[in-house]
Design an enzyme around this catalytic site. Structure first.
Site, short mmCIF file in Angstrom:
data_model
loop_
_atom_site.label_atom_id
_atom_site.label_comp_id
_atom_site.label_asym_id
_atom_site.label_seq_id
_atom_site.Cartn_x
_atom_site.Cartn_y
_atom_site.Cartn_z
N TYR A 126 -40.42 46.35 23.65
CA TYR A 126 -40.09 47.26 24.74
C TYR A 126 -38.88 48.14 24.45
O TYR A 126 -38.64 49.09 25.19
CB TYR A 126 -39.80 46.46 26.02
CG TYR A 126 -40.98 45.68 26.53
CD1 TYR A 126 -42.20 46.29 26.79
CD2 TYR A 126 -40.88 44.30 26.74
CE1 TYR A 126 -43.29 45.57 27.25
CE2 TYR A 126 -41.95 43.57 27.21
CZ TYR A 126 -43.15 44.21 27.45
OH TYR A 126 -44.23 43.49 27.91
N ILE A 127 -38.10 47.81 23.45
CA ILE A 127 -36.87 48.58 23.19
C ILE A 127 -36.99 49.34 21.88
O ILE A 127 -37.79 48.97 21.00
CB ILE A 127 -35.63 47.66 23.18
CG1 ILE A 127 -35.80 46.53 22.16
CG2 ILE A 127 -35.38 47.09 24.56
CD1 ILE A 127 -34.60 45.61 22.06
#
Length: 877
Positions: A126-127
């Protein structure tokens, strides 16, 4: 049956004899050494050359492989790194998050966690991340990088990255290996650059830690970051209002969650007393600690430092890898080596640039000769490749005397690769301009090489100018004063005494209540036989029968004076003495009499401020005694050590002793100093003397925000950073101030007296643009006003104002008188007018004994006790 059993036993013995014993100690020794070496070199300890552990170096190398200026999913970077790092993805992801949270090498996007709250980062899918401009500038240069094969031999990875900056000191590093560990604290980006410049200039430098969580640090025992050093780090705590404290910065290594847990734990143990805690932390730390009414905020601040994680101690340990060996060095030496390494890397860069520019100049010159002299026509009739090479070589020979190296076959081959289109459009002037530009570049590089140190200094200054924004020091450096836990602990239990049986303790609830105490206090006890003992608070302790006085003991307390009259032996004379008890050996019994059996205490009193009462002595009617009653004033008796015999009262038998008159203090007022280094009051002579204080005297405190208050001068008091006035308060002495009123946009003058000594008041207007210009506690202050020059007008002459004549003393909430309607440039205080202040008349005339004169017999030190909570009333026997 017996024969069969014997045969079986013989077979077992033969089998045992055929077995061999294999010793495995050598195997363990070799394997353990290999394992320890691997963990030290390949996992836990950073290299001094670039400041990276292997996993960090491989992450940075992978990010450079993938770098195209855009963000990459961290999961993608982790997967790519696994080509170089022979471990799991979780360890790589964790290491990458740690690098990203330091906000130096990686430009992050998404939820990367919070070092303040301890919240973890989102999953790596997600990052996103990419290399920062700083990393691209100082970490990479493949031309000067040494390479090695990756663990599976399929790729090449850097042995060390050519980092041209003290990166290890900027980021810090921590690791636990086998048999050793390392803990290098982070330092300030700007200060590291300044220190590198000083090193290159041959000057001395000092670098101290700077933590991303800010806080306050005492680096007095830093020891250059080597083994045995210590850094004390505190949270930043201030008073939000009279019943609330606010924590705005946390110590390095803690989080808001762990800090709150430690506060709640201390509260449960009774060390501190709080009502509730609110955690409002978001981008900035804000923890509100609500206190019950009646609890001192200043003492609670000290208690938070003493009993919670609001103060922690960090032990640095400078260990790095150099030449595949662990090396223990200080941070100053790390910086010197890093700076020297940067100089060598810059030199290599310049030498490579010089070689490239010279090669470009060489070929540009050959190209010009080749085209300008039409040597390409010489190859038209050549039928073989060797003939072509020889023809071009022969054609160049008359024109190459100015070249700096010999012509190689590779040079001639490159000439044959020039396209016809380029030859046809060849411009001699542009070619010469290019050659001239290369000559200028070569001269510049040679100048840099000749002045390498100056070049390196300019390089560091460029880094500072380009990347220092937002990297100012976060951690405030300040010397701390040790917090005495016994002075700030909450009295969480009650002390009782059974005088007749001789027991004291916290479990004797059916007996006489003495005072509140804490479980870390020491208790001083006196008995009717003239014995004295100091012991730790416990549930039940036997001291000795007929206890006459019990109280919390204060170590080094010179102001509590004990007045005593005792009989020496069963029929001996009686003596009078005054003494202080400053230190003792715990649980050792001391005899305050002359040591004879059956001695008895006739009179005893404990006086917290050295009071000396008047007593009446009554004798028994025996024989021809003429004087059966007389008075004794303890003020006439000198204060001596507790082991002194005392002065003779009478050799006759005493019937009784009665208190005639309560006493007043025989000690001089206490001198109090303010130590600006630690921002605390003290009675030890450190810092600026504030004056001599009696029990009723107070301190005047004024801060830049326009708040004024008076406080009792306790050594536990805390002071704000914006404090501008701290002095002994004289109630009748007016305070003068000039302030700018944000609402009316005018300057006003006011003079006032403190109306409520127990309240903090704002004496300027509450408008957000209002600000205090000057404040004075002089009797006749003078100020000078400098006016702003208006366009087209002459500057108005400066105005000198006698504030005493300008305005009369009014209430603290009064607006004051307008100073001027003109625009003011600056207001400054001048020397006050001469004035003879009224004398401060002493409250009594018996204050004649200096506290320093109070002596006691030397003895072993005992941990200091808390403030004596005793009425000091005399006891009659």
């Amino acid at each position: 049956m017996a024969e069969e059993e014997n045969e079986d036993l013989t077979n077992d013995q033969n089998q045992d004899a055929n077995e061999t014993i294999t010793r495995i100690t050598g195997m363990y020794k070799e394997w353990f050494l290999d394992y320890a070496s691997y963990v030290i070199l390949e996992r836990a300890v950073p290299a001094i050359e670039d400041g990276f552990k292997p996993v960090q170096r491989r992450i940075m190398h992978s990010m450079k492989d993938l770098d195209d200026g855009r963000y990459n999913k961290v999961a993608n970077i982790v997967g790519h790194t696994m080509q170089y790092h022979p471990h799991g993805d979780a360890s790589i992801a964790d290491a990458m998050v740690q690098i990203g949270q330091k906000d130096l090498l990686i430009d992050t996007q998404g939820n990367w966690g919070n070092i303040l709250t301890g919240d973890s980062a989102a999953a790596s899918r997600y990052i996103e991340a990419r290399l920062s401009k700083f990393a691209l500038d100082v970490v990479y240069n493949p031309k000067i990088t040494e390479w090695q094969a990756s663990y599976d031999g399929r790729r090449k990875e850097p042995i060390n990255l050519p980092v041209m900056f003290p990166l290890l000191l900027a980021q810090g590093g921590e690791g636990i290996a086998v048999g050793l560990s390392t803990k290098i604290l982070p330092h300030n980006f700007i200060e590291l650059i300044d220190a590198s410049v000083k090193h290159l200039q041959g000057k001395r430098f000092t670098i101290l830690p700077d933590f991303p969580t800010a806080g306050i640090a005492d680096c007095g025992d830093y020891n250059d970051g080597m083994r045995g050093g210590k850094v004390r780090v505190r949270a930043k705590i201030s008073q939000y209002d009279k019943n609330t404290l606010v924590i705005t910065e946390v110590p390095f290594g803690t989080t808001t969650s762990s800090l709150i847990d430690s506060i709640l734990k201390a509260n449960d143990k009774g060390k501190i007393k709080i009502k509730k805690i609110e955690d409002n932390t978001a981008a900035e730390v804000e923890i509100l600690v609500h206190l019950p009414s009646g609890i001192s905020p200043d003492k609670t601040i000290d208690a938070l430092y003493a009993f919670t994680n609001c103060e922690i101690s960090i032990s640095p340990l400078g260990c790095v890898i150099e030449d595949n060996k662990p090396l223990f060095i200080g941070v100053s030496e790390m910086l010197r080596r890093s700076t020297d390494n940067t100089v060598q890397l810059l030199k290599q860069e310049l030498e490579i640039k010089l070689n490239e520019f010279e090669e470009q100049w060489h070929f540009a010159s050959l190209e010009r000769i080749f085209i300008e002299n039409r040597i390409y026509r010489d190859i038209e009739e050549e039928e073989t490749w060797e003939g072509v090479i020889q023809a071009i070589d022969k054609g160049l020979q008359p024109h190459i005397k100015h070249l700096k190296r010999a012509i190689t076959e590779e040079d001639i081959v490159r000439l044959t690769e020039i396209r016809i289109k380029r030859i046809s459009k060849f411009d001699i002037d542009k070619a010469q301009q290019k050659i001239d530009a290369l000559e200028d570049q070569i001269a510049e590089v040679k100048h840099h090489l000749a002045n390498l140190i100056d070049y390196a200094i300019a390089y560091f200054k460029r880094l500072k100018e380009t990347y220092s924004e937002g990297k100012e020091r976060k951690t405030e450096l300040r010397a701390f004063e040790d917090v005495d836990a016994t002075k700030v602990v909450i009295r969480n239990t009650k002390l009782y005494v059974n005088r007749e049986e001789g027991f004291i303790g916290t479990s004797l609830r059916r007996d006489e209540y003495v005072c509140d105490c804490s479980d870390i206090d020491d208790i001083i006890v006196f008995t009717a036989e003239g014995k004295m003992m100091v012991t730790k608070v416990d549930s039940k302790t036997f001291i000795g029968k007929n206890i006459i006085h019990v109280a919390v003991f204060k170590k080094k307390d010179k102001r509590t004076i004990y007045n005593m009259i005792y009989r020496d032996g069963s029929k001996g004379p009686s003596y009078i003495k005054r003494f202080a008890v400053t230190s003792m050996t715990r649980d050792k019994e001391y005899d305050l009499t002359n040591g004879n059996k059956s001695s008895k205490v006739w009179y005893f009193s404990a006086n917290p401020n050295g009071e000396a009462e008047v007593i009446s002595v009554f004798l028994r009617q025996v024989g021809s005694i003429k004087k059966l009653k007389w008075d004794i004033d303890f003020a006439d008796i000198l204060i001596k050590g507790r082991a002194s015999k005392g002065n003779l009262v009478t050799k006759y038998a005493i019937k009784k002793i009665e208190l005639k008159e309560k006493g007043v203090s025989t000690l001089k007022p206490r001198k109090i100093w303010f130590d600006d280094t630690v921002q605390r009051l003290n009675v030890d002579g450190r810092g600026e003397l504030l004056g001599e204080f009696r029990g009723e005297d107070r301190l005047l405190v004024i801060n830049q925000r326009g708040y004024v208050k008076t406080i009792i001068p306790e050594v536990t008091a805390h002071f704000d950073d914006d404090m501008i006035v701290l002095e002994k308060w004289i109630p009748k002495k007016p305070i003068s101030a000039i302030y700018y009123d944000g609402d009316k946009e005018r300057y006003y003058v006011k003079r006032f007296l403190i109306e409520n000594e127990s309240k903090e008041d704002l004496f300027i207007s509450e408008h957000p643009k209002s600000q205090l210009e000057i404040v004075s506690t002089d009797w006749k202050p003078m100020a000078e006003v400098e006016f702003t020059k208006e366009r087209g007008k002459d500057r108005k002459e400066n105005l000198q104002v006698n504030l005493e004549e300008f305005i009369a003393i009014k209430g603290i909430n009064a607006l004051g008188n307008q100073l001027t309607k003109d625009k003011v440039n600056q207001i400054s205080l001048l020397d006050p007018l001469p004035y003879e202040a009224p004398e401060d008349v002493p409250a009594d005339t018996i204050d004649v004994i200096d506290e320093e004169d109070v002596s006691s017999k030397p003895s072993e030190d005992l941990e200091e006790g808390s403030n004596l909570d005793d009425s000091g009333q005399p006891t009659l026997f």
